[in-house]
Design an enzyme around this catalytic site. Structure first.
Site, PDB file in Angstrom:
ATOM      1  N   ALA A  35      32.842  52.322  19.561  1.00 52.88           N
ATOM      2  CA  ALA A  35      31.795  53.072  18.874  1.00 52.88           C
ATOM      3  C   ALA A  35      30.698  52.441  18.812  1.00 52.88           C
ATOM      4  O   ALA A  35      29.191  52.833  18.988  1.00 52.88           O
ATOM      5  CB  ALA A  35      32.037  53.827  17.550  1.00 52.88           C
ATOM      6  N   ASP A  38      28.893  51.704  21.934  1.00 51.56           N
ATOM      7  CA  ASP A  38      28.318  52.597  22.591  1.00 51.56           C
ATOM      8  C   ASP A  38      26.862  52.868  21.788  1.00 51.56           C
ATOM      9  O   ASP A  38      25.794  53.414  22.278  1.00 51.56           O
ATOM     10  CB  ASP A  38      28.991  54.065  22.410  1.00 51.56           C
ATOM     11  CG  ASP A  38      30.252  54.095  23.052  1.00 51.56           C
ATOM     12  OD1 ASP A  38      30.117  53.487  24.001  1.00 51.56           O
ATOM     13  OD2 ASP A  38      31.095  55.009  22.755  1.00 51.56           O
ATOM     14  N   GLU A 120      48.018  31.030  44.365  1.00 52.25           N
ATOM     15  CA  GLU A 120      47.355  32.044  43.553  1.00 52.25           C
ATOM     16  C   GLU A 120      48.005  33.246  44.188  1.00 52.25           C
ATOM     17  O   GLU A 120      49.035  33.256  45.179  1.00 52.25           O
ATOM     18  CB  GLU A 120      46.105  32.350  43.768  1.00 52.25           C
ATOM     19  CG  GLU A 120      45.286  32.120  44.850  1.00 52.25           C
ATOM     20  CD  GLU A 120      43.884  31.748  44.684  1.00 52.25           C
ATOM     21  OE1 GLU A 120      42.859  32.534  45.604  1.00 52.25           O
ATOM     22  OE2 GLU A 120      43.467  30.708  44.262  1.00 52.25           O
ATOM     23  N   LYS A 122      48.176  36.914  45.931  1.00 53.39           N
ATOM     24  CA  LYS A 122      47.588  37.866  47.314  1.00 53.39           C
ATOM     25  C   LYS A 122      47.517  39.172  46.859  1.00 53.39           C
ATOM     26  O   LYS A 122      48.195  40.069  46.610  1.00 53.39           O
ATOM     27  CB  LYS A 122      48.316  37.558  48.666  1.00 53.39           C
ATOM     28  CG  LYS A 122      47.493  38.285  49.672  1.00 53.39           C
ATOM     29  CD  LYS A 122      48.118  38.003  51.060  1.00 53.39           C
ATOM     30  CE  LYS A 122      47.069  38.616  52.243  1.00 53.39           C
ATOM     31  NZ  LYS A 122      47.050  39.655  52.360  1.00 53.39           N
ATOM     32  N   LYS A 296      46.388  27.317  49.073  1.00 54.66           N
ATOM     33  CA  LYS A 296      45.210  26.807  49.456  1.00 54.66           C
ATOM     34  C   LYS A 296      45.225  25.155  49.286  1.00 54.66           C
ATOM     35  O   LYS A 296      45.513  24.766  48.018  1.00 54.66           O
ATOM     36  CB  LYS A 296      43.846  27.477  48.640  1.00 54.66           C
ATOM     37  CG  LYS A 296      43.821  28.967  49.112  1.00 54.66           C
ATOM     38  CD  LYS A 296      42.680  29.383  48.243  1.00 54.66           C
ATOM     39  CE  LYS A 296      42.658  31.081  48.597  1.00 54.66           C
ATOM     40  NZ  LYS A 296      41.781  31.863  47.798  1.00 54.66           N
ATOM     41  N   CYS A 417      73.399  73.973  34.271  1.00 61.21           N
ATOM     42  CA  CYS A 417      73.892  74.787  33.332  1.00 61.21           C
ATOM     43  C   CYS A 417      73.854  76.395  33.636  1.00 61.21           C
ATOM     44  O   CYS A 417      74.308  77.138  32.984  1.00 61.21           O
ATOM     45  CB  CYS A 417      73.259  74.505  32.031  1.00 61.21           C
ATOM     46  SG  CYS A 417      71.547  75.068  31.798  1.00 61.21           S
TER      47      CYS A 417
HETATM   48  S1  IVH Z   1      41.137  33.753  50.353  1.00 58.87           S
HETATM   49  C1  IVH Z   1      39.133  31.565  53.565  1.00 58.87           C
HETATM   50  N1  IVH Z   1      42.729  34.440  48.232  1.00 58.87           N
HETATM   51  O1  IVH Z   1      43.666  38.615  51.802  1.00 58.87           O
HETATM   52  C2  IVH Z   1      40.109  32.238  52.873  1.00 58.87           C
HETATM   53  N2  IVH Z   1      42.134  36.165  50.044  1.00 58.87           N
HETATM   54  O2  IVH Z   1      43.147  37.748  55.077  1.00 58.87           O
HETATM   55  C3  IVH Z   1      39.602  33.554  52.311  1.00 58.87           C
HETATM   56  N3  IVH Z   1      43.244  38.262  49.511  1.00 58.87           N
HETATM   57  O3  IVH Z   1      41.271  40.607  52.879  1.00 58.87           O
HETATM   58  C4  IVH Z   1      40.728  34.622  51.673  1.00 58.87           C
HETATM   59  N4  IVH Z   1      43.990  37.805  47.964  1.00 58.87           N
HETATM   60  O4  IVH Z   1      40.864  40.015  50.826  1.00 58.87           O
HETATM   61  C5  IVH Z   1      41.973  34.735  49.617  1.00 58.87           C
HETATM   62  N5  IVH Z   1      43.801  34.949  46.328  1.00 58.87           N
HETATM   63  C6  IVH Z   1      43.359  35.449  47.683  1.00 58.87           C
HETATM   64  C7  IVH Z   1      43.534  36.871  48.183  1.00 58.87           C
HETATM   65  C8  IVH Z   1      42.855  37.014  49.250  1.00 58.87           C
HETATM   66  C9  IVH Z   1      43.929  38.695  48.783  1.00 58.87           C
HETATM   67  C10 IVH Z   1      43.033  39.179  51.052  1.00 58.87           C
HETATM   68  C11 IVH Z   1      41.405  38.952  51.299  1.00 58.87           C
HETATM   69  C12 IVH Z   1      41.489  39.188  52.705  1.00 58.87           C
HETATM   70  C13 IVH Z   1      42.940  38.848  53.024  1.00 58.87           C
HETATM   71  C14 IVH Z   1      42.944  37.470  53.875  1.00 58.87           C
END
Ligand code: IVH
Length: 686
Positions: A35, A38, A120, A122, A296, A417
């Site tokens: 609130a 807002d 990480e 996906k 990565k 039933c």
């Molecule tokens: S990195 C150069 N990290 O997966 C690397 N992509 O083909 C670029 N995605 O459509 C992508 N989670 O949207 C990266 N933790 C993540 C991701 C991720 C999902 C998707 C991204 C892309 C596809 C990669």
């Protein structure tokens, strides 16, 4: 504090609102009630109406719905948006193959130390590029073909989690890349609403999010709550990127971007394999869909050495998990009768491996949805199983059909039933009118009562409940507590020891909380949250049972439907009797439970971050302890963090804490903090 100069006040309000929006949407740690937010928002809005020249594109009032575009304009990406190689081998070998490839391409000798990776999730959504100039969001674009995407700024602006202005000292230009997605609970809520209104349901969170982002009219996002996670960069000017990917994500979190806490810095293939396994185990418990994890190479210098092949970086790979959607044959449709008598058509499927388990039953929700999807026995259908949501048939795969397959019909009599099946005028659901006379409803009521979040009676599962009800041993809930070892042992396949265990579990369940008890009764529309609200408001069971609809309406989040349902439940003498008999059986809860929440919260307003593995406390335990003391556990370290609790293999969060001079505790230190907090609390108690 408020100034009378409208320009200064507007700037002040924008900064305040930006701060609170970040606390609310990104850190999930609001400092002020909704609130109050807002009120500040409306104050800014009225200044901007009076002085339109003060309107700024980064004003929180500019997350407006109602913008309609004639078409989406193309956006040429300054830095192309690449995709990543996918490792489809879902076993450990997938991670090992990637590490081996990286080592080979870096020409590392066999005895060189392990390569460091940022691991990480996906996310299963839609890739977006967010362009910030001087810290202000100026454009949001989809990936498109990687070179040219579409301008979807009008839609992206409506996503509360995405900052319209970056926090802190923003670079001249920063493109943040990440995934727009929809949480599973937001998706379920959306579909439930659609279902209740007899409208079409959406297939899955990914398609829904992707579809919403590409709408021309952003009003269609009003009912679709979207979320965002940052995972990379595009064009950058006037900023020196940290030397690792993990530190880059930390920096983005500090700019106010949502960054997923489920990430780790790991060493070599073994670290990747462990992460893949750990997240695989956690997958169902996550609030959103993932289709794999991403590895990565952490050092940016090494990423540059590795470079790209065609459109994919050599330094990253996606490592998949089993799919959450599969096609299979619909072998039959059966009717299941639920706790509230609702008849649900259930698809009997050719068993199929989906979302990590074999599924042979899936819900079709109701007659109208079944008809809308147009499924018939013999069809090939798409089944989805994600998280702990019940598997469902989401669509039929078009294809040839035999000339005549009868239409599915709802039975007129309950298949369990024999009572009449009724449907409220204009309603969606068919219900058995048998109430607790119906064995199916009795069984479901028992299972609900015994559930982990209700009375938590361990060992009282489907099979046993079937036996107890079918064998006539139990007709009402209170009779549960009259079961003795002798009666139970007489049941088929029931060993003496399991009978004794169940009796012990029943005994243990007698010490509960009023909120659990209330939830366990299975009153329609009273979930856990409502049960807690009721207890907080009324304090005792008698006051709840006697509350009028008007009094019930005074409870937080209780509307007319819920209030009426509670009133009708306790208007039935039979239900009051059940409550009395359960209490007579020895079920107790602490008095004044409702006041527990007003107890002092020594860590209130404090934010802690957990990293690494603690010697004895699991992450959830540590979180529960901190939250019980009123503290908040955040996913990333920022200037606002009060303490970082670090265990073994703590990663970048620990570095970040050191960098920012934030105190770091080990497990003993956390206990000391909680103990000290508890002690100081005692000191000040009257
Ligand atoms: S990195 C150069 N990290 O997966 C690397 N992509 O083909 C670029 N995605 O459509 C992508 N989670 O949207 C990266 N933790 C993540 C991701 C991720 C999902 C998707 C991204 C892309 C596809 C990669």
């Amino acid at each position: 504090m408020s100034t009378t100069d409208p320009a200064r006040r507007a700037a002040e309000l924008r900064a305040l609102l930006q701060h609170h929006a970040h606390r609310y949407h990104v850190l999930d740690a609001p400092e002020i009630p909704d609130a109050e937010y807002d009120r500040l928002f409306q104050e800014l809005q009225s200044i901007e109406v009076a002085y339109p020249e003060l309107l700024a594109p980064d004003s929180p009032t500019q997350r407006v719905l109602g913008q309609v575009l004639p078409g989406l304009s193309p956006v040429r990406h300054a830095v192309s948006m690449l995709s990543i190689r996918t490792e489809t081998d879902t076993t450990a070998a997938g991670a090992e193959a990637f590490d081996a490839r990286v080592r080979r391409e870096l020409a590392l000798p066999a005895d060189a130390p392990p390569v460091e990776y940022a691991a990480e999730l996906k996310f299963d959504g839609l890739a977006i590029n967010l362009r910030y100039e001087q810290g202000v969001l100026v454009q949001a674009a989809t990936r498109g073909d990687g070179e040219t995407g579409e301008d979807v700024t009008h839609n992206i602006r409506t996503i509360g989690q995405i900052p319209l202005r970056l926090l802190g000292d923003a670079p001249a230009m920063l493109e943040v890349r990440g995934e727009v997605y929809m949480r599973r609970d937001d998706f379920e809520r959306l579909n439930e609403r659609q279902r209740q209104q007899g409208l079409k349901t959406y297939i899955n969170p990914r398609n829904t999010a992707a579809g919403a982002v590409r709408q021309l009219d952003n009003r269609s996002l009003a009912d679709k709550k979207l979320s965002f996670f940052a995972y990379g960069l595009g064009e950058v000017r006037g900023w020196v990127q940290p030397s690792t990917h993990s530190a880059t994500l930390d920096a983005m979190a500090a700019f106010g971007m949502p960054v997923c806490a489920d990430r780790a810095v790991v060493q070599g293939a073994a670290g990747l394999v462990a992460f893949h396994r750990e997240m695989g185990a956690k997958r169902d418990a996550l609030p959103f869909d993932i289709d794999g994890v991403v590895y990565k190479v952490n050092a940016v210098a090494l990423q540059q050495r590795l470079g790209f092949v065609t459109r994919e970086p050599r330094w990253a790979v996606a490592h998949k998990y089993p799919a959450q959607e599969q096609t299979t044959r619909l072998n039959g449709i059966e009717i299941q009768v639920g706790r509230t008598g609702k008849l649900t058509p259930v698809a009997k499927l050719e068993p199929v491996f989906v979302g990590g388990t074999t599924v042979s039953n899936a819900t079709l929700h109701n007659l109208f949805e079944l008809r809308r999807k147009g499924v018939r026995v013999g069809d090939t259908v798409i089944v989805r199983r994600a998280g702990d949501v019940i598997p469902e048939v989401v669509a039929r795969v078009p294809g040839p059909r035999p000339a005549y397959v009868p239409n599915f019909r709802m039975p007129r009599a309950c298949p369990v039933c024999g009572s009449a099946v009724l449907r409220e005028k204009g309603g969606i659901d068919h219900r058995c009118s048998g109430g607790l006379f119906c064995a199916a409803q009795r069984k479901q009521a028992l299972l609900h009562f015994a559930g982990r979040r209700a009375m938590d009676i361990e060992g009282l599962g489907d099979k046993l409940v079937d036996q107890l009800v079918d064998g006539g041993l139990i007709r009402t809930l209170p009779e549960l507590y009259k079961l003795g070892v002798a009666k139970l042992s007489a049941l088929e396949r029931m060993a003496d020891r399991s009978a004794a265990n169940l009796v012990a579990a029943l005994e243990k369940s007698k010490h509960t909380t009023l909120a659990r008890f209330l939830y366990a009764l299975g009153i329609r529309h009273v979930g856990e949250a409502t049960a807690k609200d009721l207890v907080r408001h009324f304090g005792g069971i008698d006051r709840i049972m006697d509350a009028s609809v008007a009094q019930l309406l005074e409870v937080n989040d209780v509307g007319p439907v819920v209030a009426q349902s509670i009133r009708s439940f306790f208007d039935q003498p039979h239900h009051r009797e059940v409550v009395e008999q359960l209490r007579a059986a020895g079920i107790t809860w602490p008095e004044h439970e409702g006041e527990a929440d007003t107890a002092p919260k020594p860590l209130a307003g404090r934010t802690l971050v957990l990293t690494g593995t603690l010697p004895t406390l699991g992450r959830d335990d540590a979180k529960a302890l901190i939250e019980a003391a009123g503290g908040k556990v955040a996913g990333s370290v920022s200037k606002k963090t009060d303490w970082v609790v670090a265990g073994a293999e703590a990663g970048s969060k620990l570095d970040k804490a050191r960098e920012l001079g934030i105190p770091v505790l080990d497990e003993a230190g956390l206990h000391a903090l909680l103990g000290a907090a508890a002690a100081s609390d005692g000191d000040t108690a009257p």
